[in-house]
Design an enzyme around this catalytic site. Structure first.
Site, PDB file in Angstrom:
ATOM      1  CE  LYS A  22      -1.797   1.409   4.038  1.00 50.66           C
ATOM      2  NZ  LYS A  22      -1.539   3.028   4.098  1.00 50.66           N
ATOM      3  CG  ASN A  23       2.106   2.831   3.537  1.00 50.02           C
ATOM      4  OD1 ASN A  23       1.113   2.885   3.153  1.00 50.02           O
ATOM      5  ND2 ASN A  23       2.370   2.248   4.790  1.00 50.02           N
ATOM      6  NE  ARG A  92      -2.659  12.999   7.697  1.00 53.08           N
ATOM      7  CZ  ARG A  92      -1.265  13.032   7.262  1.00 53.08           C
ATOM      8  NH1 ARG A  92      -0.636  12.174   6.799  1.00 53.08           N
ATOM      9  NH2 ARG A  92      -0.896  14.343   7.387  1.00 53.08           N
ATOM     10  CB  CYS A 116      -5.792  10.400  10.666  1.00 54.61           C
ATOM     11  SG  CYS A 116      -4.055   9.692  10.968  1.00 54.61           S
ATOM     12  NE  ARG A 121       0.076  10.571   9.935  1.00 52.28           N
ATOM     13  CZ  ARG A 121      -0.470   9.860   9.343  1.00 52.28           C
ATOM     14  NH1 ARG A 121      -1.433   9.281   9.805  1.00 52.28           N
ATOM     15  NH2 ARG A 121       0.058   9.105   8.128  1.00 52.28           N
ATOM     16  N   PRO A 122       1.173  16.395  11.145  1.00 46.37           N
ATOM     17  CG  PRO A 122       3.006  17.519  12.315  1.00 46.37           C
ATOM     18  CD  PRO A 122       2.134  16.321  12.285  1.00 46.37           C
ATOM     19  CB  ILE A 123       2.232  18.665   5.899  1.00 46.27           C
ATOM     20  CG1 ILE A 123       1.193  19.719   5.806  1.00 46.27           C
ATOM     21  CG2 ILE A 123       1.152  17.474   5.670  1.00 46.27           C
ATOM     22  CD1 ILE A 123       0.423  20.127   4.440  1.00 46.27           C
ATOM     23  CG  ASP A 124       6.376  20.683  10.322  1.00 47.71           C
ATOM     24  OD1 ASP A 124       5.810  19.346  10.324  1.00 47.71           O
ATOM     25  OD2 ASP A 124       7.409  20.755  10.710  1.00 47.71           O
ATOM     26  CG  LEU A 125       9.164  17.823   8.620  1.00 44.16           C
ATOM     27  CD1 LEU A 125       9.700  16.465   9.141  1.00 44.16           C
ATOM     28  CD2 LEU A 125      10.392  19.075   9.072  1.00 44.16           C
ATOM     29  CG  ASP A 307       2.837   1.565   9.392  1.00 46.31           C
ATOM     30  OD1 ASP A 307       3.242   1.598   8.062  1.00 46.31           O
ATOM     31  OD2 ASP A 307       2.515   2.551  10.236  1.00 46.31           O
ATOM     32  NE  ARG A 399      -7.460   4.366   5.250  1.00 48.44           N
ATOM     33  CZ  ARG A 399      -6.546   4.756   6.278  1.00 48.44           C
ATOM     34  NH1 ARG A 399      -6.732   4.716   7.521  1.00 48.44           N
ATOM     35  NH2 ARG A 399      -5.412   4.933   5.631  1.00 48.44           N
TER      36      ARG A 399
HETATM   37  C1  EPZ Z   1       3.791   7.036   6.274  1.00 54.31           C
HETATM   38  O1  EPZ Z   1       3.035   8.018   6.653  1.00 54.31           O
HETATM   39  C2  EPZ Z   1       3.025   5.706   6.037  1.00 54.31           C
HETATM   40  N1  EPZ Z   1       1.918   5.973   5.126  1.00 54.31           N
HETATM   41  C3  EPZ Z   1       2.505   5.442   7.441  1.00 54.31           C
HETATM   42  O2  EPZ Z   1       1.781   4.240   7.236  1.00 54.31           O
HETATM   43  C4  EPZ Z   1       3.486   5.131   8.005  1.00 54.31           C
HETATM   44  O3  EPZ Z   1       3.344   4.719   9.575  1.00 54.31           O
HETATM   45  C5  EPZ Z   1       4.544   6.315   8.200  1.00 54.31           C
HETATM   46  O4  EPZ Z   1       4.950   6.899   6.946  1.00 54.31           O
HETATM   47  C6  EPZ Z   1       5.974   6.022   9.104  1.00 54.31           C
HETATM   48  O5  EPZ Z   1       6.410   5.090   8.614  1.00 54.31           O
HETATM   49  C7  EPZ Z   1       1.918   6.045   3.743  1.00 54.31           C
HETATM   50  O6  EPZ Z   1       3.136   5.667   3.392  1.00 54.31           O
HETATM   51  C8  EPZ Z   1       0.766   6.241   2.892  1.00 54.31           C
HETATM   52  P1  EPZ Z   1       5.693  10.384   8.098  1.00 54.31           P
HETATM   53  P2  EPZ Z   1       3.554   9.483   6.795  1.00 54.31           P
HETATM   54  O7  EPZ Z   1       5.829  11.657   7.581  1.00 54.31           O
HETATM   55  O8  EPZ Z   1       4.296  10.064   5.387  1.00 54.31           O
HETATM   56  C9  EPZ Z   1       5.862  13.782  11.715  1.00 54.31           C
HETATM   57  C10 EPZ Z   1      -0.131   2.766   7.590  1.00 54.31           C
HETATM   58  O9  EPZ Z   1      -0.582   2.382   8.558  1.00 54.31           O
HETATM   59  N2  EPZ Z   1       6.066  14.731  10.527  1.00 54.31           N
HETATM   60  O10 EPZ Z   1       7.054   9.621   8.135  1.00 54.31           O
HETATM   61  O11 EPZ Z   1       2.228  10.297   7.060  1.00 54.31           O
HETATM   62  C11 EPZ Z   1       4.386  13.091  11.699  1.00 54.31           C
HETATM   63  O12 EPZ Z   1       3.623  13.606  12.568  1.00 54.31           O
HETATM   64  C12 EPZ Z   1       0.366   4.256   7.562  1.00 54.31           C
HETATM   65  O13 EPZ Z   1      -0.053   2.260   6.660  1.00 54.31           O
HETATM   66  C13 EPZ Z   1       6.109  16.099  10.734  1.00 54.31           C
HETATM   67  O14 EPZ Z   1       6.281  16.316  12.110  1.00 54.31           O
HETATM   68  O15 EPZ Z   1       4.724   9.486   8.041  1.00 54.31           O
HETATM   69  C14 EPZ Z   1       4.828  11.617  12.363  1.00 54.31           C
HETATM   70  O16 EPZ Z   1       4.784  11.682  13.855  1.00 54.31           O
HETATM   71  C15 EPZ Z   1       0.002   4.896   9.023  1.00 54.31           C
HETATM   72  N3  EPZ Z   1       6.054  16.970  10.056  1.00 54.31           N
HETATM   73  C16 EPZ Z   1       6.238  11.239  11.906  1.00 54.31           C
HETATM   74  O17 EPZ Z   1       6.860  12.638  11.483  1.00 54.31           O
HETATM   75  C17 EPZ Z   1       5.929  16.437   8.647  1.00 54.31           C
HETATM   76  O18 EPZ Z   1       6.090  17.412   7.647  1.00 54.31           O
HETATM   77  C18 EPZ Z   1       6.326  10.269  11.080  1.00 54.31           C
HETATM   78  O19 EPZ Z   1       5.446  10.901   9.888  1.00 54.31           O
HETATM   79  C19 EPZ Z   1       5.740  15.131   8.364  1.00 54.31           C
HETATM   80  C20 EPZ Z   1       5.812  14.212   9.355  1.00 54.31           C
END
Ligand code: EPZ
Length: 419
Positions: A22-23, A92, A116, A121-125, A307, A399
């Site tokens: 999926k990912n 998302r 969620c 789930r911020p997107i600042d980065l 996960d 999902r």
């Molecule tokens: C991906 O989510 C996966 N989803 C998630 O899988 C997985 O848990 C996660 O990576 C970590 O491995 C998909 O690939 C579709 P992150 P993503 O950005 O990209 C923080 C599942 O069950 N962060 O690595 O959203 C964030 O809040 C799903 O299959 C910031 O602070 O994960 C989190 O605490 C759930 N700012 C941490 O980083 C940002 O701009 C990891 O998030 C982005 C993230």
């Protein structure tokens, strides 16, 4: 809302074929928007999140045929730079369309994906990286409006190895002038798969999996058809491993790349599970109650994956001894705990730390899935529990798990659905 009715049992036996990741599929589908051409992509899991991504791409003008895990995608006619709001609210992870839509159209409009079930789930980065690459981003009442100003490759240091931020930056940087280097990038196998797909499209990406990704921007349009096959889903494989580890079992897990799955299998081997590989198939034999693991901390890859945290907790709920789990990746990923406690699990949580005192066996109950992986944990707990368990809100499971009930039945599980 559909529910599972699961009859607890004492053993699992059989074969399970792992589907596409999926990912890996979601960012690769998003990246088909970058250049208008035809794509033939294999091993795509038929799950709700993929269907939602297809719906977004279709609304934006793409033509998609999907059958038996193979998608024929034609992105030559993108009609808008606005990502449909209703669908963004459903998945998302569609935020990774930002980089691709900006590169293709020079603009993007997308709803801020809210938090969620597992955290803020911020997107600042994501935004910081795109701005550094020459994108102007404004927020207008919950809508993110972006436009490409002076795009130029550059060096980007991620404060955290965010999977989504790494992907969004890759999908924009591949098609602009100049070299981009992403330091402290995510190292997940799904990032390597995205790199391999982008290179199959004629771009120049290297270093995925090492923590430093180098992208030589390439502005010329390449239009021939791209064929690609997605990697297998290591979390799906880990979920079935967790089920097998929770009771006496002998299961054959097929179509999984062992190296992607190492951080999961090594923990279960430490707990006493016998895991061996033969001809590309992982054979899991569990003949006795697992031993608790002193402490497991979720980490970015190659650490133990967040996960798999919920599924592992379900396995440890019936292990011999006390296990400590620390969830360091998301800020609210213990929603399965009260549901497992309804089944007799002895779990205490303080902040992001859970202490699990294993009990000999759980008992059936009516429980509620709150998110994708937490729901999987409840199913795992139900498989070995005494009596019948009703797992509600299984739309969460649809999902991310393809043919979940069918695959469990192939392992001998007595499971049905009711509305
Ligand atoms: C991906 O989510 C996966 N989803 C998630 O899988 C997985 O848990 C996660 O990576 C970590 O491995 C998909 O690939 C579709 P992150 P993503 O950005 O990209 C923080 C599942 O069950 N962060 O690595 O959203 C964030 O809040 C799903 O299959 C910031 O602070 O994960 C989190 O605490 C759930 N700012 C941490 O980083 C940002 O701009 C990891 O998030 C982005 C993230």
């Amino acid at each position: 809302m559909e529910s599972f009715i699961i009859e607890g049992r004492k053993n699992l036996e059989g074969i399970v074929d792992i589907g596409g990741s999926k990912n890996a599929a979601l960012p690769i589908l998003a990246s088909t928007v970058i250049s208008g051409r035809e794509y033939i992509i294999e091993n795509i899991p038929d799950i709700e999140d993929v269907r939602d991504m297809f719906e977004i791409l279709t609304i934006m003008g793409c033509k998609i045929q999907f059958d038996n895990g193979i998608a024929l995608i034609d992105t030559r006619n993108i009609t808008t730079h606005a990502v449909p709001e209703k669908q963004v609210r459903k998945i998302r992870s569609s935020i990774i369309l930002m980089g691709a839509v900006l590169l293709r159209t020079g603009k993007v409009e997308i709803t801020y994906p809210g938090g969620c079930e597992i955290g803020l789930r911020p997107i600042d980065l994501h935004l910081k990286g795109l701005k550094k690459l020459g994108v102007e981003l404004l927020e207008k009442n919950g809508l993110l409006v972006g436009s490409v100003k002076e795009p130029l490759g550059c060096e980007i240091q991620l404060d955290y190895p965010s999977v989504g931020a790494t992907e969004n930056i890759m999908l924009f940087a591949v098609g602009i002038s100049g070299k981009t280097v992403i330091y402290n990038s995510a190292k997940e196998p799904e990032i390597v798969d995205l790199q391999n797909f982008l290179n199959a499209c004629g771009y120049s990406v290297s270093g995925a999996g090492t923590g430093t990704i180098t992208i030589e921007g390439n502005t010329n349009q390449v239009t021939e058809t791209v064929e690609y096959k997605i990697i297998s889903d290591r979390i799906e494989a880990g979920t079935y491993l967790s089920a097998a580890a929770s009771m006496k079992s002998k299961i054959y897990i097929r179509n999984i790349e062992k190296t992607h799955f190492k951080s999961i299998t090594s923990v279960y081997e430490d707990a006493g599970c016998e895991i061996r590989e033969t001809h590309g198939t992982i054979v899991v034999s569990n003949n006795s109650r697992l031993n608790a693991i002193e402490k497991v901390t979720t980490q970015p890859y190659p650490g133990f994956p967040t996960d798999m945290q919920a599924q592992f907790m379900a396995s440890m709920s019936v292990a011999n001894g006390t296990t400590i789990i620390e969830e360091t990746v998301f800020d609210s990923r213990f929603k399965h705990v009260p549901e497992l406690q309804k089944m007799g699990a002895d779990i205490t949580t303080v902040g992001r730390v859970a202490v699990i005192d294993g009990v000999p066996r759980l008992h059936g109950a009516e429980v509620y899935a709150k998110d994708l992986r937490g729901g999987a944990a409840l199913v795992i707990a139900a498989l070995g529990a005494e009596g019948i368990t009703k797992v509600n809100n299984i739309y969460h499971l649809n999902r991310g798990y393809e043919k979940f009930m069918e695959k469990l039945r192939n392992l001998g599980v007595i499971i049905t659905t009711i509305d």
